[in-house]
Design a protein around this motif. Structure first.
Motif, PDB file in Angstrom:
ATOM      1  N   GLU A  80     -42.478  16.352 -33.204  1.00  0.00           N
ATOM      2  CA  GLU A  80     -41.790  15.206 -32.864  1.00  0.00           C
ATOM      3  C   GLU A  80     -40.584  14.487 -33.560  1.00  0.00           C
ATOM      4  OE1 GLU A  80     -40.857  14.273 -29.734  1.00  0.00           O
ATOM      5  OE2 GLU A  80     -39.683  12.005 -30.003  1.00  0.00           O
ATOM      6  N   MET A  95     -20.993  16.376 -38.147  1.00  0.00           N
ATOM      7  CA  MET A  95     -21.737  17.155 -36.892  1.00  0.00           C
ATOM      8  C   MET A  95     -21.491  16.649 -35.442  1.00  0.00           C
ATOM      9  SD  MET A  95     -24.519  19.221 -37.689  1.00  0.00           S
ATOM     10  CE  MET A  95     -25.577  19.654 -39.348  1.00  0.00           C
ATOM     11  N   ARG A 101     -27.591   6.612 -29.701  1.00  0.00           N
ATOM     12  CA  ARG A 101     -28.343   7.280 -29.468  1.00  0.00           C
ATOM     13  C   ARG A 101     -29.831   6.886 -28.790  1.00  0.00           C
ATOM     14  NH1 ARG A 101     -29.633  13.063 -28.412  1.00  0.00           N
ATOM     15  NH2 ARG A 101     -27.877  13.589 -30.178  1.00  0.00           N
ATOM     16  N   LEU A 161     -33.338  26.499 -34.666  1.00  0.00           N
ATOM     17  CA  LEU A 161     -32.005  25.330 -34.589  1.00  0.00           C
ATOM     18  C   LEU A 161     -30.973  24.988 -35.829  1.00  0.00           C
ATOM     19  CD1 LEU A 161     -35.272  23.661 -33.635  1.00  0.00           C
ATOM     20  CD2 LEU A 161     -34.233  22.041 -33.900  1.00  0.00           C
ATOM     21  N   ASP A 229     -29.024  19.274 -20.110  1.00  0.00           N
ATOM     22  CA  ASP A 229     -28.714  17.579 -21.111  1.00  0.00           C
ATOM     23  C   ASP A 229     -27.131  18.072 -21.035  1.00  0.00           C
ATOM     24  OD1 ASP A 229     -29.569  15.962 -23.099  1.00  0.00           O
ATOM     25  OD2 ASP A 229     -28.142  17.232 -24.124  1.00  0.00           O
ATOM     26  N   LYS A 243     -26.870   7.641 -24.712  1.00  0.00           N
ATOM     27  CA  LYS A 243     -26.091   8.642 -25.469  1.00  0.00           C
ATOM     28  C   LYS A 243     -24.674   9.307 -25.596  1.00  0.00           C
ATOM     29  CE  LYS A 243     -27.765  13.100 -24.707  1.00  0.00           C
ATOM     30  NZ  LYS A 243     -28.773  14.242 -24.983  1.00  0.00           N
TER      31      LYS A 243
HETATM   32  C1  GRG Z   1     -32.994  21.169 -39.757  1.00  0.00           C
HETATM   33  C2  GRG Z   1     -34.504  19.955 -38.381  1.00  0.00           C
HETATM   34  C3  GRG Z   1     -33.219  20.464 -38.471  1.00  0.00           C
HETATM   35  C4  GRG Z   1     -32.377  20.682 -37.801  1.00  0.00           C
HETATM   36  C5  GRG Z   1     -30.976  21.003 -38.224  1.00  0.00           C
HETATM   37  C6  GRG Z   1     -29.018  19.509 -35.866  1.00  0.00           C
HETATM   38  C7  GRG Z   1     -29.861  20.390 -36.395  1.00  0.00           C
HETATM   39  C8  GRG Z   1     -29.691  21.550 -37.106  1.00  0.00           C
HETATM   40  C9  GRG Z   1     -30.053  21.048 -34.751  1.00  0.00           C
HETATM   41  C10 GRG Z   1     -29.963  19.898 -33.622  1.00  0.00           C
HETATM   42  C11 GRG Z   1     -30.402  20.127 -32.056  1.00  0.00           C
HETATM   43  C12 GRG Z   1     -29.716  19.173 -31.351  1.00  0.00           C
HETATM   44  C13 GRG Z   1     -30.108  17.849 -31.563  1.00  0.00           C
HETATM   45  C14 GRG Z   1     -30.186  19.759 -30.326  1.00  0.00           C
HETATM   46  C15 GRG Z   1     -29.757  18.935 -28.694  1.00  0.00           C
HETATM   47  C16 GRG Z   1     -31.444  19.474 -28.327  1.00  0.00           C
HETATM   48  C17 GRG Z   1     -31.665  18.184 -27.027  1.00  0.00           C
HETATM   49  C18 GRG Z   1     -31.556  18.072 -25.698  1.00  0.00           C
HETATM   50  C19 GRG Z   1     -31.972  16.241 -27.505  1.00  0.00           C
HETATM   51  C20 GRG Z   1     -31.699  15.939 -26.659  1.00  0.00           C
HETATM   52  O1  GRG Z   1     -33.396  16.126 -26.199  1.00  0.00           O
HETATM   53  P1  GRG Z   1     -33.786  14.431 -25.646  1.00  0.00           P
HETATM   54  O2  GRG Z   1     -33.497  14.596 -24.477  1.00  0.00           O
HETATM   55  O3  GRG Z   1     -34.448  13.075 -26.508  1.00  0.00           O
HETATM   56  O4  GRG Z   1     -35.563  15.179 -25.341  1.00  0.00           O
HETATM   57  P2  GRG Z   1     -34.830  12.502 -26.669  1.00  0.00           P
HETATM   58  O5  GRG Z   1     -34.163  11.102 -27.195  1.00  0.00           O
HETATM   59  O6  GRG Z   1     -36.384  12.159 -25.109  1.00  0.00           O
HETATM   60  O7  GRG Z   1     -36.050  12.827 -27.238  1.00  0.00           O
END
Ligand code: GRG
Length: 300
Positions: A80, A95, A101, A161, A229, A243
């Motif tokens: 997490e 980004m 959020r 990622l 999503d 969000k």
């Molecule tokens: C170096 C850690 C690191 C990352 C760099 C910014 C990046 C690269 C990647 C972004 C990846 C990302 C945010 C993907 C979206 C994933 C997603 C569907 C998010 C929402 O997830 P939920 O619905 O959110 O589980 P909650 O808020 O419920 O945790």
């Protein structure tokens, strides 16, 4: 008609989410300790109300292979932490430039960009420190702590990622192409689901062939989750998702490529495949089947 995003997972999965929630607070450095601003921002990003789906996946998988949840809880929390770290970065002005959020203002809006960046790296490093420390206490026979660290690092790196995020940012609606979409989604989202499942299986010292079953399940689940999503991005309001909505307008998504119904059908197909890969585990994999149902219903 899409249903409103539920802040918590249903039933027993939701209870596990609450257990994770409580543990996350304990793992954070005190916000009264220097650097206070970064510690406060780490706490803000990590403990804001998320679903905790990835750590719950780690807990459920570990339990399937006989490990008590409390023994893997901190490793699940590390997953997490990585997720929260990635959300901070994803929301930055360079980004997605998001304002909202989890129903709150984004970390950089609250604390400023420099503190948000430091908090993101703070969480990322706390995640690795946690896995390295707790992994050793598990005394696994088939895997070492370094395997866990390696799988987590691989999930985040440019083959995970970071790779998915890079192509997501570069993609435009005119780039619509099934292979590119699959690459983006399976890397930017699927890779952390994969690591979440794998870490749970490794922590419980699962047999290699069982680890493979979990990998197949988690990979397809993660891809379906990202499609759900994208569906929420066009079908739900920002009050429902917590969000910004319409974030994907300038991007290539499965919804743009296949339409709403086509994307829903693809997500269902991936989930059916994920669930069928659990057959060798029998009834003990039922909590994973419940997770798949949750993801299916989320995008409808
Ligand atoms: C170096 C850690 C690191 C990352 C760099 C910014 C990046 C690269 C990647 C972004 C990846 C990302 C945010 C993907 C979206 C994933 C997603 C569907 C998010 C929402 O997830 P939920 O619905 O959110 O589980 P909650 O808020 O419920 O945790």
């Amino acid at each position: 008609m899409v249903t409103a995003e539920k802040p918590a997972l249903p039933g027993k999965l939701g209870q596990l989410g609450a257990v994770v929630e409580e543990a996350l607070g304990r793992l954070l450095p005190p916000s009264s300790e220097r650097p206070e601003s970064v510690h406060r921002a780490m706490g803000y990003a990590l403990t804001s109300p998320g679903k905790r789906l990835r750590p719950v996946l780690t807990l459920v998988v570990a339990e399937i292979f006989g490990l008590r949840q409390r023994r893997v809880l901190e490793i699940a929390c590390a997953v997490e932490m990585v997720h929260a770290s990635s959300l901070i970065l994803d929301d930055l002005p360079c980004m997605d430039d998001a304002a909202l959020r989890r129903g709150r203002e984004t970390t950089h809006r609250r604390f400023g960009e420099s503190v948000a960046l430091l908090a993101s790296f703070g969480l990322l490093n706390l995640a690795f420190a946690t896995v390295a420390e707790r992994g050793q206490e598990l005394k696994m026979r088939r895997y070492g702590t370094e395997d866990m660290v390696h799988h987590l690092a691989a999930a985040i790196g440019s083959g995970g990622l970071i790779g998915g995020q890079a192509l997501d940012l570069e993609s435009r609606p005119e780039d619509l192409d099934l292979e590119l979409m699959e690459y983006i989604h399976s890397h930017k989202t699927g890779a952390l689901f994969l690591a979440a499942g794998e870490l749970g299986a490794m922590a419980a010292d699962a047999r290699r062939r069982d680890l493979e079953v979990i990998s197949r399940f988690a990979k397809n689940l993660g891809l379906a989750f990202q499609i759900s999503d994208d569906l929420l991005d066009v079908l739900a309001t920002s009050e429902e998702t917590g969000k910004d909505s319409g974030q994907d307008e300038e991007k290539a998504t499965f919804v743009k490529l296949l339409g709403v119904e086509g994307a829903q059908a693809l997500a269902s197909e991936l989930l059916e495949f994920a669930v069928s890969s659990l057959d060798p585990l029998g009834r003990r994999a039922d909590p994973l089947r419940q997770i798949a149902l949750f993801v299916r219903d989320r995008g409808r």
